[in-house]
Design a protein around this motif. Sequence first.
Motif, PDB file in Angstrom:
ATOM      1  N   LEU A  48      53.932 -12.188  16.306  1.00 14.12           N
ATOM      2  CA  LEU A  48      55.236 -11.697  15.070  1.00 14.12           C
ATOM      3  C   LEU A  48      56.403 -10.830  16.143  1.00 14.12           C
ATOM      4  CD1 LEU A  48      53.089 -11.033  12.163  1.00 14.12           C
ATOM      5  CD2 LEU A  48      54.726 -12.987  12.188  1.00 14.12           C
ATOM      6  N   HIS A  49      57.103 -10.772  16.019  1.00 15.55           N
ATOM      7  CA  HIS A  49      58.591 -10.099  16.794  1.00 15.55           C
ATOM      8  C   HIS A  49      59.001  -9.705  15.261  1.00 15.55           C
ATOM      9  CE1 HIS A  49      56.103 -10.453  20.327  1.00 15.55           C
ATOM     10  NE2 HIS A  49      55.971 -11.514  19.763  1.00 15.55           N
ATOM     11  N   ASN A  50      59.060  -9.800  14.357  1.00 15.09           N
ATOM     12  CA  ASN A  50      59.787  -9.564  13.585  1.00 15.09           C
ATOM     13  C   ASN A  50      59.584  -7.767  12.634  1.00 15.09           C
ATOM     14  OD1 ASN A  50      58.549 -10.537  12.693  1.00 15.09           O
ATOM     15  ND2 ASN A  50      59.088 -11.353  10.238  1.00 15.09           N
ATOM     16  N   LEU A  51      58.587  -7.139  12.865  1.00 14.40           N
ATOM     17  CA  LEU A  51      58.024  -5.677  12.740  1.00 14.40           C
ATOM     18  C   LEU A  51      58.763  -4.432  12.905  1.00 14.40           C
ATOM     19  CD1 LEU A  51      54.646  -6.651  12.530  1.00 14.40           C
ATOM     20  CD2 LEU A  51      55.909  -6.757  10.592  1.00 14.40           C
ATOM     21  N   ILE A  52      59.052  -3.808  12.649  1.00 11.06           N
ATOM     22  CA  ILE A  52      59.263  -2.160  13.148  1.00 11.06           C
ATOM     23  C   ILE A  52      58.066  -1.072  12.220  1.00 11.06           C
ATOM     24  CG2 ILE A  52      61.146  -0.786  12.338  1.00 11.06           C
ATOM     25  CD1 ILE A  52      63.007  -2.726  12.121  1.00 11.06           C
ATOM     26  N   MET A  53      57.914  -1.296  13.212  1.00  7.83           N
ATOM     27  CA  MET A  53      56.030   0.001  12.577  1.00  7.83           C
ATOM     28  C   MET A  53      56.689   1.176  12.101  1.00  7.83           C
ATOM     29  SD  MET A  53      53.890  -2.587  13.307  1.00  7.83           S
ATOM     30  CE  MET A  53      52.363  -1.409  12.653  1.00  7.83           C
ATOM     31  N   VAL A  54      56.125   1.198  10.948  1.00 14.16           N
ATOM     32  CA  VAL A  54      56.557   2.382  10.290  1.00 14.16           C
ATOM     33  C   VAL A  54      54.730   3.627  10.015  1.00 14.16           C
ATOM     34  CG1 VAL A  54      57.209   3.625   8.085  1.00 14.16           C
ATOM     35  CG2 VAL A  54      58.468   1.635   8.902  1.00 14.16           C
ATOM     36  N   TYR A  55      55.380   4.664  10.460  1.00  8.42           N
ATOM     37  CA  TYR A  55      53.668   5.211  11.185  1.00  8.42           C
ATOM     38  C   TYR A  55      54.210   6.432  10.205  1.00  8.42           C
ATOM     39  CZ  TYR A  55      50.143   7.991  13.344  1.00  8.42           C
ATOM     40  OH  TYR A  55      49.082   9.281  13.591  1.00  8.42           O
ATOM     41  N   CYS A  56      53.065   6.870   8.784  1.00  6.10           N
ATOM     42  CA  CYS A  56      53.528   7.687   8.179  1.00  6.10           C
ATOM     43  C   CYS A  56      52.401   7.833   6.860  1.00  6.10           C
ATOM     44  CB  CYS A  56      53.344   6.950   6.172  1.00  6.10           C
ATOM     45  SG  CYS A  56      54.195   7.089   5.185  1.00  6.10           S
ATOM     46  N   PRO A  57      52.449   9.416   7.510  1.00  4.71           N
ATOM     47  CA  PRO A  57      51.547  10.511   6.922  1.00  4.71           C
ATOM     48  C   PRO A  57      52.049  10.989   5.802  1.00  4.71           C
ATOM     49  CG  PRO A  57      52.228  11.366   8.786  1.00  4.71           C
ATOM     50  CD  PRO A  57      52.975  10.618   8.980  1.00  4.71           C
ATOM     51  N   ASP A  89      54.733   3.457  21.862  1.00  2.45           N
ATOM     52  CA  ASP A  89      53.929   1.594  22.069  1.00  2.45           C
ATOM     53  C   ASP A  89      54.192   0.835  20.459  1.00  2.45           C
ATOM     54  OD1 ASP A  89      52.355   2.615  22.720  1.00  2.45           O
ATOM     55  OD2 ASP A  89      51.420   1.085  23.373  1.00  2.45           O
ATOM     56  N   VAL A  90      54.221   2.054  20.024  1.00  9.33           N
ATOM     57  CA  VAL A  90      53.514   0.441  18.694  1.00  9.33           C
ATOM     58  C   VAL A  90      53.663   1.607  17.730  1.00  9.33           C
ATOM     59  CG1 VAL A  90      51.311   0.090  19.524  1.00  9.33           C
ATOM     60  CG2 VAL A  90      51.257   2.268  18.896  1.00  9.33           C
ATOM     61  N   VAL A  91      54.755   2.478  17.907  1.00  8.79           N
ATOM     62  CA  VAL A  91      55.773   3.241  16.547  1.00  8.79           C
ATOM     63  C   VAL A  91      57.013   3.442  16.977  1.00  8.79           C
ATOM     64  CG1 VAL A  91      55.652   5.706  15.246  1.00  8.79           C
ATOM     65  CG2 VAL A  91      53.900   4.790  16.035  1.00  8.79           C
ATOM     66  N   ASP A  92      57.894   2.689  15.777  1.00  7.54           N
ATOM     67  CA  ASP A  92      58.944   2.840  15.335  1.00  7.54           C
ATOM     68  C   ASP A  92      59.749   4.539  14.561  1.00  7.54           C
ATOM     69  OD1 ASP A  92      59.713   0.626  16.798  1.00  7.54           O
ATOM     70  OD2 ASP A  92      58.481  -0.529  15.702  1.00  7.54           O
ATOM     71  N   VAL A  93      59.104   3.990  13.130  1.00  7.35           N
ATOM     72  CA  VAL A  93      59.481   5.456  12.424  1.00  7.35           C
ATOM     73  C   VAL A  93      58.197   6.104  12.449  1.00  7.35           C
ATOM     74  CG1 VAL A  93      60.638   4.937  10.099  1.00  7.35           C
ATOM     75  CG2 VAL A  93      61.140   3.185  11.586  1.00  7.35           C
ATOM     76  N   ILE A  94      59.390   6.728  11.709  1.00  7.19           N
ATOM     77  CA  ILE A  94      57.975   8.650  11.297  1.00  7.19           C
ATOM     78  C   ILE A  94      58.139   8.856  10.034  1.00  7.19           C
ATOM     79  CG2 ILE A  94      56.678  10.440  12.075  1.00  7.19           C
ATOM     80  CD1 ILE A  94      57.238  10.058  14.908  1.00  7.19           C
ATOM     81  N   GLY A  95      57.294   8.092   8.860  1.00  9.26           N
ATOM     82  CA  GLY A  95      57.814   8.403   8.026  1.00  9.26           C
ATOM     83  C   GLY A  95      56.838   9.556   6.649  1.00  9.26           C
ATOM     84  N   MET A  96      57.228  10.184   5.709  1.00  6.19           N
ATOM     85  CA  MET A  96      56.218  10.878   4.996  1.00  6.19           C
ATOM     86  C   MET A  96      56.248  10.444   3.563  1.00  6.19           C
ATOM     87  SD  MET A  96      56.367  14.305   3.900  1.00  6.19           S
ATOM     88  CE  MET A  96      57.924  14.702   3.991  1.00  6.19           C
ATOM     89  N   ASP A  97      54.770  10.178   3.554  1.00  2.00           N
ATOM     90  CA  ASP A  97      55.279  10.413   1.417  1.00  2.00           C
ATOM     91  C   ASP A  97      54.812  11.594   1.095  1.00  2.00           C
ATOM     92  OD1 ASP A  97      55.350   8.037   2.509  1.00  2.00           O
ATOM     93  OD2 ASP A  97      53.314   7.346   1.289  1.00  2.00           O
TER      94      ASP A  97
END
Length: 382
Positions: free
Chosen positions: A228-237, A254-262
């Motif tokens: 799968l090469h259509n994934l943008i990985m969102v890491y979200c604490p 190498d395994v994270v693209d976006v850093i998000g927050m909830d």
Amino acid sequence: MVLRRLYLNIIAAVVVCFQLSCTGRLNAQSVSDVNATAQTKALCQNLHAIAKTQTLFGHQDDLAYGVKWRYKPGMSDVKAVSGEYPAIFGWDLGGLELGKEKNLDGVPFSKMRKYIIYGYNMGSVITISWHLRNPSTGGNSWDTSGNAVASILTGGAKHNLYVSWLDKVADFFTSLKGENGEAIPILFRPFHEFTGNWFWWCENFCTPDEFKKLWRFTVHYLRNEKSLHNLIMVYCPTDIYSKKHFDERYPGDDVVDVIGMDAYQHHSDKTAYISKVRKSLKILDSVTKERNKILAFTETGYEAIPDKYWWTNTLLPAMKGFPIAWVLVWRNHGYMKSTQKMHYFAPYPGQVSAGDFKTLYNTERMLFQQDIKKRNIYSSER
Ligand code: BMA
């Protein structure tokens, strides 16, 4: 002489092409998957660029149901109030791992697939979270017993079960195709809110090392085994207290693209919400800048929005000055029997904050579907 000039011109053109392709590659570095599809790379780059001044508005389950309706083609509470669909649509895969027909909130996966394709075709962006069951006990995501993370790592008793769940998720992702057969780029946000204490993958229930292994295995399996090469990985604490707190579980660039927050507002004290959000965003903002990643406000809201001016007096001040690529409010369920409360986070026509939402819609900062469509966010030639 003429031949010589022609020869020199050809060399110069080749050099420029080479430089352009290198620059292209350099700009695209914010995608962690080096084999990401062209649309995925473009989306990542464009989100990065847009975030400097503007923010996409998003809503969970927007096309499936609203406070007063269920499964009506074309309907959306956000559109009913503002005149436009969101710029980003959120969906959740919880239950797919068990082979269920509907997700944990009753959305049939067959309909979800159609809504995702519909959203992509209108130029909007898709983000997907996953409230997966507890693989160790069979309970839901909120069942924190059974050392579940450890049990699914390589060599663990439930590893094979987890792999079979990823296979189902990969099949679903593979089925998301655009009009020309291209894979629809997905901002994938598994194991969200891991700094909380309510899901089995949260920080109280696994070590930093276990969490990193889980994240890295998941990304590598989807990327390399399932191609799968259509994934943008969102890491979200959720809340983050310090840079050290953030670094503890970070699995690698190498395994994270976006850093998000909830983060949600839970009571009428808006100052407490604003300062909580800004405290975490400040840390995440410096981390994303340092690591060349994208910052996002991946989930927020104030249940049933009792504050008439919540959008411009609370949400905007909370985000002010931060380069947030998107902000997403949670689902518009309506009346919830289990809590005997209204459960919704976007307004509907007549709702007390509807007028203020319209003001938010009209601010320069906030982008909706038409803006995103015009920007051609899946193309690198904007
Ligand atoms: C929560 C609530 C639940 C829902 C879950 C997953 O915040 O909305 O009702 O099941 O998210 O969508």
